[in-house]
Design a protein around this motif. Structure first.
Motif, PDB file in Angstrom:
ATOM      1  N   PHE A 100       0.839  -1.201   0.000  1.00  0.00           N
ATOM      2  CA  PHE A 100       0.000   0.000   0.000  1.00  0.00           C
ATOM      3  C   PHE A 100       0.871   1.247   0.000  1.00  0.00           C
ATOM      4  CE2 PHE A 100      -2.663  -3.241   1.991  1.00  0.00           C
ATOM      5  CZ  PHE A 100      -3.858  -3.076   1.309  1.00  0.00           C
ATOM      6  N   GLN A 101       0.368   2.293  -0.635  1.00  0.00           N
ATOM      7  CA  GLN A 101       1.041   3.594  -0.562  1.00  0.00           C
ATOM      8  C   GLN A 101       0.382   4.481   0.502  1.00  0.00           C
ATOM      9  OE1 GLN A 101       0.257   2.276  -3.897  1.00  0.00           O
ATOM     10  NE2 GLN A 101       2.300   1.438  -3.641  1.00  0.00           N
ATOM     11  N   TRP A 102      -0.888   4.173   0.801  1.00  0.00           N
ATOM     12  CA  TRP A 102      -1.647   4.980   1.750  1.00  0.00           C
ATOM     13  C   TRP A 102      -2.412   4.096   2.728  1.00  0.00           C
ATOM     14  CZ3 TRP A 102      -2.106  10.450   1.727  1.00  0.00           C
ATOM     15  CH2 TRP A 102      -1.497  11.094   0.636  1.00  0.00           C
ATOM     16  N   ILE A 103      -2.438   4.504   3.999  1.00  0.00           N
ATOM     17  CA  ILE A 103      -3.294   3.884   5.014  1.00  0.00           C
ATOM     18  C   ILE A 103      -4.228   4.983   5.521  1.00  0.00           C
ATOM     19  CG2 ILE A 103      -3.392   2.679   7.243  1.00  0.00           C
ATOM     20  CD1 ILE A 103      -1.781   1.015   5.362  1.00  0.00           C
ATOM     21  N   HIS A 104      -5.547   4.755   5.406  1.00  0.00           N
ATOM     22  CA  HIS A 104      -6.509   5.794   5.802  1.00  0.00           C
ATOM     23  C   HIS A 104      -6.989   5.636   7.238  1.00  0.00           C
ATOM     24  CE1 HIS A 104      -7.935   7.312   1.632  1.00  0.00           C
ATOM     25  NE2 HIS A 104      -6.869   6.571   1.436  1.00  0.00           N
ATOM     26  N   SER A 105      -6.644   4.510   7.881  1.00  0.00           N
ATOM     27  CA  SER A 105      -7.360   4.147   9.107  1.00  0.00           C
ATOM     28  C   SER A 105      -6.458   4.018  10.330  1.00  0.00           C
ATOM     29  CB  SER A 105      -8.102   2.831   8.864  1.00  0.00           C
ATOM     30  OG  SER A 105      -7.209   1.879   8.286  1.00  0.00           O
ATOM     31  N   LEU A 106      -5.435   4.830  10.415  1.00  0.00           N
ATOM     32  CA  LEU A 106      -4.552   4.773  11.576  1.00  0.00           C
ATOM     33  C   LEU A 106      -5.295   5.309  12.797  1.00  0.00           C
ATOM     34  CD1 LEU A 106      -1.535   4.004  12.068  1.00  0.00           C
ATOM     35  CD2 LEU A 106      -1.096   6.432  12.139  1.00  0.00           C
ATOM     36  N   ASP A 107      -5.271   4.536  13.896  1.00  0.00           N
ATOM     37  CA  ASP A 107      -6.022   4.999  15.068  1.00  0.00           C
ATOM     38  C   ASP A 107      -5.322   4.749  16.401  1.00  0.00           C
ATOM     39  OD1 ASP A 107      -6.269   2.278  15.140  1.00  0.00           O
ATOM     40  OD2 ASP A 107      -8.456   2.230  15.163  1.00  0.00           O
ATOM     41  N   SER A 108      -4.046   4.324  16.347  1.00  0.00           N
ATOM     42  CA  SER A 108      -3.332   4.140  17.613  1.00  0.00           C
ATOM     43  C   SER A 108      -1.829   4.243  17.401  1.00  0.00           C
ATOM     44  CB  SER A 108      -3.658   2.768  18.226  1.00  0.00           C
ATOM     45  OG  SER A 108      -2.959   1.742  17.533  1.00  0.00           O
ATOM     46  N   GLN A 122      11.885  -2.831   5.415  1.00  0.00           N
ATOM     47  CA  GLN A 122      11.761  -2.958   3.954  1.00  0.00           C
ATOM     48  C   GLN A 122      12.287  -1.733   3.213  1.00  0.00           C
ATOM     49  OE1 GLN A 122       7.919  -4.103   2.610  1.00  0.00           O
ATOM     50  NE2 GLN A 122       7.621  -5.626   4.207  1.00  0.00           N
ATOM     51  N   ASN A 123      12.770  -0.764   3.960  1.00  0.00           N
ATOM     52  CA  ASN A 123      13.239   0.495   3.384  1.00  0.00           C
ATOM     53  C   ASN A 123      12.212   1.107   2.421  1.00  0.00           C
ATOM     54  OD1 ASN A 123      14.928   2.653   3.015  1.00  0.00           O
ATOM     55  ND2 ASN A 123      16.043   1.696   1.341  1.00  0.00           N
ATOM     56  N   THR A 124      11.004   1.231   2.943  1.00  0.00           N
ATOM     57  CA  THR A 124       9.935   1.841   2.156  1.00  0.00           C
ATOM     58  C   THR A 124       9.189   2.796   3.086  1.00  0.00           C
ATOM     59  OG1 THR A 124       7.989   1.393   0.798  1.00  0.00           O
ATOM     60  CG2 THR A 124       8.303  -0.036   2.688  1.00  0.00           C
ATOM     61  N   SER A 125       8.338   3.637   2.530  1.00  0.00           N
ATOM     62  CA  SER A 125       7.612   4.557   3.403  1.00  0.00           C
ATOM     63  C   SER A 125       6.119   4.506   3.112  1.00  0.00           C
ATOM     64  CB  SER A 125       8.144   5.978   3.239  1.00  0.00           C
ATOM     65  OG  SER A 125       8.113   6.339   1.886  1.00  0.00           O
ATOM     66  N   LEU A 126       5.339   5.096   4.005  1.00  0.00           N
ATOM     67  CA  LEU A 126       3.879   5.046   3.907  1.00  0.00           C
ATOM     68  C   LEU A 126       3.292   6.408   4.208  1.00  0.00           C
ATOM     69  CD1 LEU A 126       2.561   1.893   5.854  1.00  0.00           C
ATOM     70  CD2 LEU A 126       1.946   2.532   3.525  1.00  0.00           C
ATOM     71  N   ASN A 127       2.283   6.791   3.431  1.00  0.00           N
ATOM     72  CA  ASN A 127       1.475   7.962   3.762  1.00  0.00           C
ATOM     73  C   ASN A 127       0.333   7.494   4.652  1.00  0.00           C
ATOM     74  OD1 ASN A 127       2.653  10.038   1.892  1.00  0.00           O
ATOM     75  ND2 ASN A 127       2.097   8.463   0.399  1.00  0.00           N
ATOM     76  N   VAL A 128       0.116   8.175   5.768  1.00  0.00           N
ATOM     77  CA  VAL A 128      -0.946   7.734   6.662  1.00  0.00           C
ATOM     78  C   VAL A 128      -1.925   8.871   6.960  1.00  0.00           C
ATOM     79  CG1 VAL A 128       0.403   5.893   7.732  1.00  0.00           C
ATOM     80  CG2 VAL A 128       0.431   8.178   8.746  1.00  0.00           C
TER      81      VAL A 128
END
Length: 236
Positions: A100-108, A122-128
């Motif tokens: 995934f490039q984006w996570i919409h549901s971060l809650d903790s 994994q040397n990767t990044s995420l938009n949250v």
């Protein structure tokens, strides 16, 4: 069967994009700042492929397991952008970075730390996006007030490989236009306040609005709308 599905998806996407464009004009907004996330949950990978052929590149899934299978099958479509829009259980966090490039549901914070750790490995990044529950529904995940949001956001800014980009919400499904738009407006106010208090211009995304209420969401400033049945038809 696939030929019929292809034509249907093409036509629905065309209609939907026209409607988004009209609403953007009405809201005095540029179409460039509104991203359509096609929600492909419960639909086969072939349906995603047909939507891709019709020009759609951004897709959203609710469940990690179902998404992983589709993402793996569709690896030949290199330009796809995948968003996880459903609730993310902590034990599934390790499957998300790299897919995934984006996570919409971060809650903790605990969930954020797990995502950050896997991203580092994994040397990767995420938009949250941080999920807010502004309708106070027991069945929904998400933070419920400003204090919680402010605290989690500050912690997030210190985690490596996670980029806090904005907020997400889902209003209660049975609300009228006034109530629904009030929820959307409140999310926008929180996002603007967060952006200014943390001095973080990158917190500029608002994920809100689905098939039934995306037009109201655009009028209230949505930058991502999550639409499924208007593209793929009703869910099985």
């Amino acid at each position: 069967f696939y030929e019929r599905m292809s034509v249907q998806i093409q036509e629905r996407l065309l209609r939907l994009n026209e409607s988004i464009q009209q609403t953007a004009v009405k809201a005095n907004r540029s179409l460039d700042e509104i991203r359509l996330v096609a929600i492909s949950k419960t639909k086969p990978a072939e349906a995603v492929r047909e939507a891709f052929k019709a020009g759609q590149l951004v897709f959203g899934e609710n469940r990690v397991q179902e998404a992983v299978e589709k993402i793996d099958v569709l690896q030949d479509l290199s330009d796809l952008e995948w968003h996880l829009v459903g609730h993310l259980q902590k034990n599934k966090a390790r499957f998300c970075p790299g897919r995934f490039q984006w996570i919409h549901s971060l809650d903790s914070l605990e969930l954020a730390k797990r995502l950050s750790r896997t991203c580092l490995e994994q040397n990767t990044s995420l938009n949250v996006l941080i999920q807010l529950n502004l309708s106070g529904e027991d069945s929904k995940s998400g933070l419920e007030d400003w204090e919680q949001l402010r605290n989690l956001s500050e912690e997030l800014m210190n985690l490596e490989k996670l980029e806090l980009r904005g907020l997400m919400t889902m209003p209660a499904p049975d609300q009228d236009e006034l109530e629904t738009r009030r929820v959307f407006a409140r999310l926008r106010e929180m996002q603007e306040r967060l952006k200014s208090e943390l001095n973080a211009p990158q917190i500029d995304q608002l994920s809100m609005g689905m098939t039934s209420d995306y037009a109201w969401a655009i009028l209230e400033g949505a930058t991502m709308i999550r639409v499924g049945s208007a593209i793929f038809g009703a869910r099985q």
